[in-house]
Design a protein around this motif. Structure first.
Motif, PDB file in Angstrom:
ATOM      1  N   ARG A 102      32.209  47.177 -22.844  1.00  0.00           N
ATOM      2  CA  ARG A 102      32.632  47.300 -21.440  1.00  0.00           C
ATOM      3  C   ARG A 102      33.661  48.414 -21.283  1.00  0.00           C
ATOM      4  NH1 ARG A 102      31.376  47.667 -16.390  1.00  0.00           N
ATOM      5  NH2 ARG A 102      32.771  46.607 -14.915  1.00  0.00           N
ATOM      6  N   ALA A 103      34.567  48.534 -22.242  1.00  0.00           N
ATOM      7  CA  ALA A 103      35.560  49.610 -22.191  1.00  0.00           C
ATOM      8  C   ALA A 103      34.885  50.972 -22.240  1.00  0.00           C
ATOM      9  CB  ALA A 103      36.550  49.461 -23.338  1.00  0.00           C
ATOM     10  N   LEU A 104      33.806  51.081 -23.007  1.00  0.00           N
ATOM     11  CA  LEU A 104      33.043  52.326 -23.072  1.00  0.00           C
ATOM     12  C   LEU A 104      32.380  52.604 -21.725  1.00  0.00           C
ATOM     13  CD1 LEU A 104      31.849  54.655 -24.790  1.00  0.00           C
ATOM     14  CD2 LEU A 104      29.960  53.114 -25.364  1.00  0.00           C
ATOM     15  N   GLN A 105      31.791  51.585 -21.108  1.00  0.00           N
ATOM     16  CA  GLN A 105      31.151  51.753 -19.809  1.00  0.00           C
ATOM     17  C   GLN A 105      32.144  52.234 -18.749  1.00  0.00           C
ATOM     18  OE1 GLN A 105      29.626  47.803 -19.243  1.00  0.00           O
ATOM     19  NE2 GLN A 105      27.689  48.207 -20.311  1.00  0.00           N
ATOM     20  N   LEU A 106      33.374  51.760 -18.835  1.00  0.00           N
ATOM     21  CA  LEU A 106      34.402  52.108 -17.857  1.00  0.00           C
ATOM     22  C   LEU A 106      35.085  53.437 -18.153  1.00  0.00           C
ATOM     23  CD1 LEU A 106      36.057  48.588 -17.495  1.00  0.00           C
ATOM     24  CD2 LEU A 106      34.707  49.779 -15.745  1.00  0.00           C
ATOM     25  N   GLY A 107      34.787  54.023 -19.309  1.00  0.00           N
ATOM     26  CA  GLY A 107      35.415  55.291 -19.665  1.00  0.00           C
ATOM     27  C   GLY A 107      36.796  55.153 -20.268  1.00  0.00           C
ATOM     28  N   LEU A 108      37.167  53.942 -20.664  1.00  0.00           N
ATOM     29  CA  LEU A 108      38.476  53.748 -21.285  1.00  0.00           C
ATOM     30  C   LEU A 108      38.477  54.234 -22.732  1.00  0.00           C
ATOM     31  CD1 LEU A 108      39.407  50.239 -19.852  1.00  0.00           C
ATOM     32  CD2 LEU A 108      40.458  52.433 -19.291  1.00  0.00           C
ATOM     33  N   VAL A 109      37.324  54.209 -23.367  1.00  0.00           N
ATOM     34  CA  VAL A 109      37.138  54.823 -24.681  1.00  0.00           C
ATOM     35  C   VAL A 109      35.883  55.677 -24.597  1.00  0.00           C
ATOM     36  CG1 VAL A 109      38.287  52.952 -25.936  1.00  0.00           C
ATOM     37  CG2 VAL A 109      35.802  52.869 -25.596  1.00  0.00           C
ATOM     38  N   SER A 110      35.765  56.615 -25.522  1.00  0.00           N
ATOM     39  CA  SER A 110      34.602  57.508 -25.498  1.00  0.00           C
ATOM     40  C   SER A 110      33.589  57.177 -26.574  1.00  0.00           C
ATOM     41  CB  SER A 110      35.056  58.963 -25.662  1.00  0.00           C
ATOM     42  OG  SER A 110      35.802  59.122 -26.854  1.00  0.00           O
ATOM     43  N   GLU A 111      33.937  56.241 -27.470  1.00  0.00           N
ATOM     44  CA  GLU A 111      33.006  55.896 -28.548  1.00  0.00           C
ATOM     45  C   GLU A 111      33.310  54.499 -29.064  1.00  0.00           C
ATOM     46  OE1 GLU A 111      31.782  57.543 -33.035  1.00  0.00           O
ATOM     47  OE2 GLU A 111      33.040  58.771 -31.709  1.00  0.00           O
ATOM     48  N   VAL A 112      32.244  53.749 -29.343  1.00  0.00           N
ATOM     49  CA  VAL A 112      32.369  52.458 -30.018  1.00  0.00           C
ATOM     50  C   VAL A 112      31.777  52.614 -31.409  1.00  0.00           C
ATOM     51  CG1 VAL A 112      31.663  50.039 -30.054  1.00  0.00           C
ATOM     52  CG2 VAL A 112      32.306  51.116 -27.887  1.00  0.00           C
ATOM     53  N   VAL A 113      32.548  52.246 -32.410  1.00  0.00           N
ATOM     54  CA  VAL A 113      32.147  52.441 -33.805  1.00  0.00           C
ATOM     55  C   VAL A 113      31.661  51.116 -34.389  1.00  0.00           C
ATOM     56  CG1 VAL A 113      32.890  53.172 -36.097  1.00  0.00           C
ATOM     57  CG2 VAL A 113      33.815  54.303 -34.055  1.00  0.00           C
ATOM     58  N   ASP A 114      30.441  51.122 -34.899  1.00  0.00           N
ATOM     59  CA  ASP A 114      29.836  49.935 -35.497  1.00  0.00           C
ATOM     60  C   ASP A 114      29.146  50.353 -36.799  1.00  0.00           C
ATOM     61  OD1 ASP A 114      29.045  47.279 -35.735  1.00  0.00           O
ATOM     62  OD2 ASP A 114      27.198  47.586 -34.573  1.00  0.00           O
ATOM     63  N   PRO A 115      29.552  49.783 -37.919  1.00  0.00           N
ATOM     64  CA  PRO A 115      30.487  48.666 -38.065  1.00  0.00           C
ATOM     65  C   PRO A 115      31.938  49.100 -37.874  1.00  0.00           C
ATOM     66  CG  PRO A 115      29.776  49.411 -40.223  1.00  0.00           C
ATOM     67  CD  PRO A 115      28.963  50.176 -39.223  1.00  0.00           C
ATOM     68  N   PRO A 116      32.800  48.186 -37.461  1.00  0.00           N
ATOM     69  CA  PRO A 116      34.188  48.541 -37.169  1.00  0.00           C
ATOM     70  C   PRO A 116      34.969  48.998 -38.386  1.00  0.00           C
ATOM     71  CG  PRO A 116      33.863  46.153 -37.063  1.00  0.00           C
ATOM     72  CD  PRO A 116      32.507  46.766 -37.157  1.00  0.00           C
ATOM     73  N   ALA A 163      36.961  52.822 -30.209  1.00  0.00           N
ATOM     74  CA  ALA A 163      37.160  51.395 -30.426  1.00  0.00           C
ATOM     75  C   ALA A 163      36.152  50.898 -31.441  1.00  0.00           C
ATOM     76  CB  ALA A 163      37.005  50.621 -29.121  1.00  0.00           C
ATOM     77  N   GLY A 164      36.602  50.031 -32.328  1.00  0.00           N
ATOM     78  CA  GLY A 164      35.671  49.347 -33.200  1.00  0.00           C
ATOM     79  C   GLY A 164      34.853  48.379 -32.370  1.00  0.00           C
ATOM     80  N   SER A 165      33.666  48.041 -32.829  1.00  0.00           N
ATOM     81  CA  SER A 165      32.813  47.129 -32.064  1.00  0.00           C
ATOM     82  C   SER A 165      33.430  45.740 -31.947  1.00  0.00           C
ATOM     83  CB  SER A 165      31.426  47.032 -32.704  1.00  0.00           C
ATOM     84  OG  SER A 165      31.523  46.615 -34.063  1.00  0.00           O
ATOM     85  N   ASP A 166      34.466  45.469 -32.749  1.00  0.00           N
ATOM     86  CA  ASP A 166      35.157  44.186 -32.683  1.00  0.00           C
ATOM     87  C   ASP A 166      36.340  44.198 -31.716  1.00  0.00           C
ATOM     88  OD1 ASP A 166      36.744  45.944 -34.153  1.00  0.00           O
ATOM     89  OD2 ASP A 166      37.467  44.400 -35.546  1.00  0.00           O
TER      90      ASP A 166
END
Length: 235
Positions: free
Chosen positions: A175-189, A126-129
Motif C-alpha cells: 500500500r505504501a508503494l501504491q501511495l508513493g511513500l516508497v519507490s520499491e518493495v524488496v522481497d524477500p526482505p 521497504a521490505g515486503s514485511d
C-alpha cells in the motif's frame, strides 16, 4: 568512521555512508542518547566528501517505533517537549539540512515517530514485511509533524486515515508503494539492505554538486508550501 556510537552502526561502504539503528531489544525506539547520535551521524556523513549518498536502515524486527516512553521521565519529557516546540528534533537528514542524498530502507514495523524517516527520505525502499502505523491517537496523543510531512508526498486521505485510525490499522509495504511513500518493495526482505546499497551506489555515481543542487531545489519547492522548515546549517 572513527566516532563511537551506542545505539547506531555508522560506517562507509565505498561512496555510501550507512546509519543503522541498532537498538533491536527496544524495537529501535529512540532515547535521548540515540536522538543525539542521529544528529551526530548525519552531520558526520554529510561532512565527509567521500560520502556521496547515505542509507538509513535498521537491525531487528522493527525499523523504528518512535520515542522510548521510558525515556520520557522527569527532565527527559521536558527536554523532548522543548525540542518539539522549537522543531529542533535532529532525527532525520531533512531536519538537519543534510544535502547528501538519503535513501531510507525500512524493515518490519515503522510506527509513530519512526514515520519521520518515511516522510523525510529522498528515496524510500521497504521490505515486503514492512508495516506502517501511527498509534498516537490510540494513546490519547496528538499526531502532527509526521502526518503533515507525509501528506506532502502521498494522498491526503490516506495519511489522514492513518492518523485517525491509530494502532487499529497497519499500512502494508504494498500500500505504501501504491501511495508513493516508497519507490520499491524488496522481497524477500532479507535483501533490503543489499537493494538499498545498489540504489545508493547509482546515486553516488552522479555528479555530487548536481545532486546537491537537485535535492536543494526539490525540497525547497515543498517547504514553500507552508510546512515547518528544518534547522538549516550554512552552506
Amino acid at each position: 568512521m572513527t566516532a563511537s556510537y551506542e545505539h547506531l552502526i555508522v560506517e562507509r561502504r565505498g561512496a555510501v555512508g550507512w546509519i543503522v539503528n541498532d537498538r533491536a531489544e527496544r524495537l529501535n525506539a529512540y532515547d535521548d542518547t540515540m536522538r543525539g547520535e542521529f544528529r551526530r551521524a548525519y552531520l558526520e556523513l554529510d561532512a565527509d566528501p567521500a560520502v556521496r549518498a547515505i542509507v538509513h536502515g535498521a537491525h531487528g524486527r522493527a525499523f523504528q517505533v518512535g520515542v522510548d516512553v521510558a525515556d520520557l521521565q522527569g527532565d527527559g519529557a521536558a527536554r523532548y517537549e522543548r525540542e518539539l516546540v522549537a522543531f529542533d528534533l535532529g532525527l532525520t537528514g531533512w531536519h538537519l539540512g543534510v544535502l547528501t542524498p538519503v535513501v531510507v530502507a525500512i524493515n518490519g514495523v515503522c510506527a509513530g515517530g519512526g514515520l519521520h524517516w518515511l516522510a523525510d527520505g529522498d528515496a524510500g525502499l521497504a521490505g515486503s514485511d514492512a508495516q506502517f502505523v501511527d498509534p498516537h491517537v490510540t494513546g490519547g496523543q496528538v499526531s502532527a509533524i509526521e502526518p503533515i510531512c507525509l501528506a506532502r508526498r502521498a494522498s491526503f486521505e490516506a495519511v489522514m486515515r492513518l492518523a485517525l485510525v491509530g494502532s487499529h490499522e497497519r499500512m502494508t509495504a504494498t500500500r505504501a508503494l501504491q501511495l508513493g511513500l516508497v519507490s520499491e518493495v524488496v522481497d524477500p526482505p532479507e535483501q533490503l539492505h543489499e537493494a538499498a546499497q545498489e540504489v545508493a551506489e547509482r546515486i553516488a555515481g552522479g555528479d555530487p554538486a548536481i545532486n546537491v543542487a537537485r535535492k536543494r531545489a526539490l525540497w525547497r519547492s515543498l517547504e514553500r508550501s507552508g510546512l515547518p522548515g528544518p534547522v538549516r546549517r550554512s552552506a
